[in-house]
Design a protein around this motif. Structure first.
Motif, mmCIF file in Angstrom:
data_model
loop_
_atom_site.group_PDB
_atom_site.id
_atom_site.type_symbol
_atom_site.label_atom_id
_atom_site.label_comp_id
_atom_site.label_asym_id
_atom_site.label_seq_id
_atom_site.Cartn_x
_atom_site.Cartn_y
_atom_site.Cartn_z
ATOM 1 N N UNK A 23 44.612 24.137 37.585
ATOM 2 C CA UNK A 23 43.682 25.128 37.049
ATOM 3 C C UNK A 23 42.322 24.885 37.691
ATOM 4 N N UNK A 24 41.713 25.973 38.083
ATOM 5 C CA UNK A 24 40.397 25.905 38.698
ATOM 6 C C UNK A 24 39.539 26.985 38.063
ATOM 7 N N UNK A 25 38.378 26.606 37.585
ATOM 8 C CA UNK A 25 37.458 27.576 36.999
ATOM 9 C C UNK A 25 36.304 27.772 37.974
ATOM 10 N N UNK A 26 36.066 29.020 38.344
ATOM 11 C CA UNK A 26 35.029 29.344 39.316
ATOM 12 C C UNK A 26 34.052 30.360 38.761
ATOM 13 N N UNK A 27 32.845 30.276 39.178
ATOM 14 C CA UNK A 27 31.863 31.317 38.921
ATOM 15 C C UNK A 27 31.729 32.110 40.212
ATOM 16 N N UNK A 28 31.931 33.396 40.138
ATOM 17 C CA UNK A 28 31.844 34.261 41.304
ATOM 18 C C UNK A 28 30.903 35.409 40.997
ATOM 19 N N UNK A 29 30.306 35.924 42.024
ATOM 20 C CA UNK A 29 29.433 37.088 41.900
ATOM 21 C C UNK A 29 30.125 38.288 42.526
ATOM 22 N N UNK A 30 29.606 39.448 42.225
ATOM 23 C CA UNK A 30 30.169 40.682 42.771
ATOM 24 C C UNK A 30 30.264 40.598 44.295
ATOM 25 N N UNK A 31 31.440 40.960 44.807
ATOM 26 C CA UNK A 31 31.670 40.948 46.255
ATOM 27 C C UNK A 31 32.252 39.638 46.774
ATOM 28 N N UNK A 32 32.181 38.569 45.985
ATOM 29 C CA UNK A 32 32.718 37.291 46.444
ATOM 30 C C UNK A 32 34.232 37.263 46.275
ATOM 31 N N UNK A 33 34.870 36.388 47.051
ATOM 32 C CA UNK A 33 36.329 36.371 47.102
ATOM 33 C C UNK A 33 36.888 34.978 46.821
ATOM 34 N N UNK A 34 38.146 34.969 46.430
ATOM 35 C CA UNK A 34 38.907 33.741 46.205
ATOM 36 C C UNK A 34 40.214 33.906 46.977
ATOM 37 N N UNK A 35 40.654 32.865 47.641
ATOM 38 C CA UNK A 35 41.912 32.910 48.378
ATOM 39 C C UNK A 35 42.880 31.923 47.742
ATOM 40 N N UNK A 36 44.106 32.388 47.470
ATOM 41 C CA UNK A 36 45.156 31.548 46.917
ATOM 42 C C UNK A 36 46.233 31.407 47.984
ATOM 43 N N UNK A 37 46.545 30.163 48.317
ATOM 44 C CA UNK A 37 47.518 29.929 49.379
ATOM 45 C C UNK A 37 46.989 30.483 50.690
ATOM 46 N N UNK A 38 47.890 31.015 51.497
ATOM 47 C CA UNK A 38 47.487 31.560 52.792
ATOM 48 C C UNK A 38 47.354 33.069 52.800
ATOM 49 N N UNK A 39 47.846 33.739 51.736
ATOM 50 C CA UNK A 39 47.947 35.182 51.862
ATOM 51 C C UNK A 39 47.615 35.987 50.601
ATOM 52 N N UNK A 40 46.953 35.371 49.621
ATOM 53 C CA UNK A 40 46.555 36.121 48.434
ATOM 54 C C UNK A 40 45.034 36.089 48.331
ATOM 55 N N UNK A 41 44.455 37.266 48.243
ATOM 56 C CA UNK A 41 42.998 37.408 48.175
ATOM 57 C C UNK A 41 42.637 38.090 46.862
ATOM 58 N N UNK A 42 41.661 37.532 46.167
ATOM 59 C CA UNK A 42 41.133 38.151 44.957
ATOM 60 C C UNK A 42 39.641 38.345 45.179
ATOM 61 N N UNK A 43 39.173 39.569 44.976
ATOM 62 C CA UNK A 43 37.756 39.872 45.165
ATOM 63 C C UNK A 43 37.176 40.397 43.862
ATOM 64 N N UNK A 44 35.982 39.930 43.525
ATOM 65 C CA UNK A 44 35.255 40.478 42.380
ATOM 66 C C UNK A 44 34.649 41.788 42.878
ATOM 67 N N UNK A 45 35.275 42.899 42.515
ATOM 68 C CA UNK A 45 34.851 44.206 43.016
ATOM 69 C C UNK A 45 33.593 44.701 42.306
ATOM 70 N N UNK A 46 33.557 44.500 40.956
ATOM 71 C CA UNK A 46 32.393 44.974 40.215
ATOM 72 C C UNK A 46 32.277 44.216 38.896
ATOM 73 N N UNK A 47 31.059 43.977 38.473
ATOM 74 C CA UNK A 47 30.785 43.413 37.154
ATOM 75 C C UNK A 47 29.911 44.438 36.451
#
Length: 83
Positions: A23-47
């Motif tokens: 488990x990893x807890x991150x603080x992200x801002x709008x537009x920032x991204x998180x990558x899981x493994x080699x091929x999964x991308x999660x982006x904070x599109x809007x807050x």
């Protein structure tokens, strides 16, 4: 320092949850991204007004569900219809 080192040896951060899950807890801002493994991308599109809009990008063979929908699907497969 020594106490902290001992704590990290006994309770390493990657053994944070049951079943050897990480488990990893991150603080992200709008537009920032998180990558899981080699091929999964999660982006904070809007807050906006207490809601976070996320964008997921993953290979087509990886299914992405909201938890409540996933629980309904799993329940239906096991004969438990949640309403």
């Amino acid at each position: 320092m020594r106490k902290r080192l001992l704590q990290e040896i006994l309770f390493p951060p990657w053994i944070a949850t049951p079943h050897n899950m990480s488990r990893l807890i991150l603080y992200r801002e709008e537009g920032q991204e998180i990558i899981i493994g080699n091929d999964i991308l999660i982006q904070v599109a809007r807050i906006d007004a207490g809601a976070v809009k996320l964008m997921f990008e993953a290979p087509k063979n990886i299914r992405i569900y909201r938890r409540e929908l996933y629980e309904r699907i799993v329940g239906a497969k096991h004969g438990n219809r949640n309403r």
